[in-house]
Design an enzyme around this catalytic site. Sequence first.
Site, mmCIF file in Angstrom:
data_model
loop_
_atom_site.group_PDB
_atom_site.id
_atom_site.type_symbol
_atom_site.label_atom_id
_atom_site.label_comp_id
_atom_site.label_asym_id
_atom_site.label_seq_id
_atom_site.Cartn_x
_atom_site.Cartn_y
_atom_site.Cartn_z
ATOM 1 N N GLU A 59 -3.881 -5.309 7.608
ATOM 2 C CA GLU A 59 -2.730 -4.410 7.538
ATOM 3 C C GLU A 59 -1.640 -4.826 8.529
ATOM 4 O OE1 GLU A 59 -3.771 -0.278 7.982
ATOM 5 O OE2 GLU A 59 -1.934 0.358 6.946
ATOM 6 N N LYS A 70 0.835 -1.212 0.000
ATOM 7 C CA LYS A 70 0.000 0.000 0.000
ATOM 8 C C LYS A 70 0.858 1.246 0.000
ATOM 9 C CE LYS A 70 -2.710 1.350 3.522
ATOM 10 N NZ LYS A 70 -3.717 1.042 4.546
ATOM 11 N N LYS A 99 0.773 5.615 0.104
ATOM 12 C CA LYS A 99 0.026 6.826 0.396
ATOM 13 C C LYS A 99 -0.013 7.700 -0.853
ATOM 14 C CE LYS A 99 -0.473 5.821 4.772
ATOM 15 N NZ LYS A 99 -1.784 5.696 5.418
ATOM 16 N N ASP A 135 -11.331 -0.306 13.018
ATOM 17 C CA ASP A 135 -10.163 0.007 13.844
ATOM 18 C C ASP A 135 -10.407 -0.470 15.276
ATOM 19 O OD1 ASP A 135 -7.721 2.364 13.900
ATOM 20 O OD2 ASP A 135 -8.629 1.790 15.795
ATOM 21 N N ASP A 149 -3.917 4.992 -0.670
ATOM 22 C CA ASP A 149 -4.558 5.521 0.544
ATOM 23 C C ASP A 149 -4.402 7.033 0.566
ATOM 24 O OD1 ASP A 149 -5.382 6.159 3.086
ATOM 25 O OD2 ASP A 149 -3.979 4.838 4.127
ATOM 26 N N GLU A 209 -8.227 3.973 -0.545
ATOM 27 C CA GLU A 209 -8.598 3.997 0.876
ATOM 28 C C GLU A 209 -8.792 5.435 1.346
ATOM 29 O OE1 GLU A 209 -6.021 1.523 3.178
ATOM 30 O OE2 GLU A 209 -6.306 2.686 5.011
ATOM 31 N N GLU A 252 -10.774 3.267 9.193
ATOM 32 C CA GLU A 252 -9.909 3.527 10.349
ATOM 33 C C GLU A 252 -10.410 4.712 11.167
ATOM 34 O OE1 GLU A 252 -6.288 4.445 7.886
ATOM 35 O OE2 GLU A 252 -5.953 5.943 9.444
ATOM 36 N N HIS A 301 -7.847 -2.040 9.856
ATOM 37 C CA HIS A 301 -6.762 -1.071 9.915
ATOM 38 C C HIS A 301 -5.784 -1.489 10.997
ATOM 39 C CE1 HIS A 301 -5.213 2.852 11.750
ATOM 40 N NE2 HIS A 301 -4.660 2.802 10.570
ATOM 41 N N ALA A 302 -4.492 -1.309 10.715
ATOM 42 C CA ALA A 302 -3.514 -1.546 11.786
ATOM 43 C C ALA A 302 -2.366 -0.567 11.612
ATOM 44 C CB ALA A 302 -3.049 -2.993 11.789
#
Lengths: 435, 435
Positions: free
Chosen positions: B382, B217, B219, B324, B248, B274, B301, B351-352
């Site tokens: 994640e 993933k 950003k 989350d 994301d 995302e 999240e 989400h992590a």
Amino acid sequence: MTTIVSVDVTDVRFPTSATMDGSDAMNKDGDYSAAYVVIRTDDPELSGFGFTFTIGRGNDICVLAARLRGRPLVGRSVEEVVADLGGTYRELKSDSQLRWLGPDKGVEHLALAAVMNAVWDLAGRVAGKPLWRLLTDMTPAELVDVADLSYLSDVLTRDEAIGLLAELAPTRERRVAELSGTGYPCYTTSAGWLGYSDDKLRRLCQEAVDSGYRHIKLKVGGSLAEDVRRLRIAREVIGYEDAQLMIDANQVWDVPQAIEWVGALAEFKPLWIEEPTSPDDILGHAAIRRAVAPIGVATGEHGMNRVLFKQMFQAEAIDFCQLDAARLASVNEIIAVYLMAKKFGVPVCPHAGGVGLCELVQHLSVFDYVAVSGSLEGRVTEYVDHLHEHFTDPCVVREGAYVLPSAPGYSARMHEESVAAYTYPTGAYWAAATA
Amino acid sequence: MTTIVSVDVTDVRFPTSATMDGSDAMNKDGDYSAAYVVIRTDDPELSGFGFTFTIGRGNDICVLAARLRGRPLVGRSVEEVVADLGGTYRELKSDSQLRWLGPDKGVEHLALAAVMNAVWDLAGRVAGKPLWRLLTDMTPAELVDVADLSYLSDVLTRDEAIGLLAELAPTRERRVAELSGTGYPCYTTSAGWLGYSDDKLRRLCQEAVDSGYRHIKLKVGGSLAEDVRRLRIAREVIGYEDAQLMIDANQVWDVPQAIEWVGALAEFKPLWIEEPTSPDDILGHAAIRRAVAPIGVATGEHGMNRVLFKQMFQAEAIDFCQLDAARLASVNEIIAVYLMAKKFGVPVCPHAGGVGLCELVQHLSVFDYVAVSGSLEGRVTEYVDHLHEHFTDPCVVREGAYVLPSAPGYSARMHEESVAAYTYPTGAYWAAATA
């Protein structure tokens, strides 16, 4: 140049739970409270006052959050802050670490509301104008510049927003003159708290009608049999012809239950059912609205931000928008909601009551009529007769209407004696109560 | 009988902003932090550990809120608390004064999550089971009893929830055995933070593929030209055949802008976009999803509560649900979201990252596969390789999969030395940093 020297926040709580004032099916024992903000400057004659409203425990959490939100203001020039109320808002809001705690909701948003309410109050005092006048003296472009339109461009662009405001700009003063004579219409919730006896309910309904109110609101959702009895009493007193009856469930139902319960109360022809379910449930409100028509659906006092209201409008979920002046992040976000409401044709009937909310919303309703909606149709602003004695410029209601406020600012200043006595837990009242 | 003697909450902050770990278009300078809860008992060998996750400033606000949320536990019997995890949750949540500050969102909900995470950890330790095993040893009715189904009955009744769980109950152990061999598949975000150079990006993508990851993933949302360049680098390394690329945006776009921007990145065939816009914008996500298909839409999240997720499902707004573990109010609310996701056929990919979130979500993903969904299709959890060294039972990832945790509890306990060093602002690290 005048400089901001501190942003002080105080935990003020009034012991309203003792009298059951404010009792409803969800909130049985609220102590009406304020995280009370004072923006102090190096001019001892100039401060800004604001607050958010809570119902007791956790007010200290909002106090801590408001202190953190207000910190960037210290050392700033008052002139610069009030000359750029949009920029000030965006800067306070932009802290990406604090954003994680929301974004734009809950304690952090309440805290931003408290601080920005004080900034707007300060701006009114600097200009020597009540807040509604400060706003109605701004051009459409100036108003849109201070509004928070972020995440809204799918329903409202900047140009469209300016266009909406420009329509009514030439005729604003006509409506100011009109409201100066009539005031802004309000309704009372003071009659209908759940904790009151039938006799007290009957007496308060009669007093409300005698005082000129044409709208009365009752709390429901505790027990269906009791709701039927209380609504019958209210309709016996106020009749069906000249007065509207509203009901408020304060979020106690799931969606199917709301539809069933409101159906069972339909014979009393309520104008609206308020907060029938979770305030976050846009699609749920839309489903309830379709099912209970022609009874209207109202919500908003827990409406967390402009993105929620955008969707309430998009989904045709509500007939009445009850925005809250201490939950939305002050005038910047509220203008955006008023503009969307105008576009979607939904009347805004602000939530009030609590402590100080009536003082704030009277300004917003006047602004709406003068500059945004230009209409009073379907519009009536809440009024509750609690705790006004603690404010230096309390709202005035005559014949069921708010009298236009005239003192500079947002009417948000409390008497210093009140703040001192009800500061929690060290003020004189609480020290004695817990002793 | 064992008695809870205190609920201690500590402000723990790790200085991640110094290295740009965790940097994205919205959150440029986070210091990964935890409002860290320890439920102490009169048995020195038995405590419960939990936390909520924040990114720095305002962590103190969550600490204060968690102290208030945890207070009713003090003096209670551990045995009673863990024997009624649904009742404990409902009681802590039921404080009507604190409810006003949400409801079910923002700081107050993060605080409830922190306290209830510690309660669930305690329950696992009492039972001598890792959390996933505690859950998969519960009957369908027991699971539904602890789940928070309030405001959900329009999409999921209690009976329906039990039915969903009953389907898979007879075959649970088969899936436990399977995961014991394979682990639960995960993906890495460690490669793609915005603040990293192109060389570092290329190297980290290669390392991820070499380590067995099949999902990476990145950003996006800072600058379109840079996004194109970085996605091209990533695809050069991982190819288009064997590995998925996710992107994301961390909420930086309005709805129309999201549609346009994602369209401009479509050539890189991302599996999902995302957080394209406000996490509150259900209808906005639905509009984006319709416009960018076959690219999927993922969010969660910042999904504040079960009512938001209910509507995301109802509106067909998302392809992947990223709940989350520190924002939803612990396992009680998370079970409800998993059940709705099952009903609506949406895979949950938690989400992590942050601090400790990987430790928590590994339990949830195992629970989902074993007891709720019974499927790994479209599911990947994640993983971010930060800060695990501070936990006594850190998650273990091998060949792109979480190894099933075996220690009792929710893997939420931090080393005492870590807590001491990074307590803000008095711990050794911060005292030195600010000196």
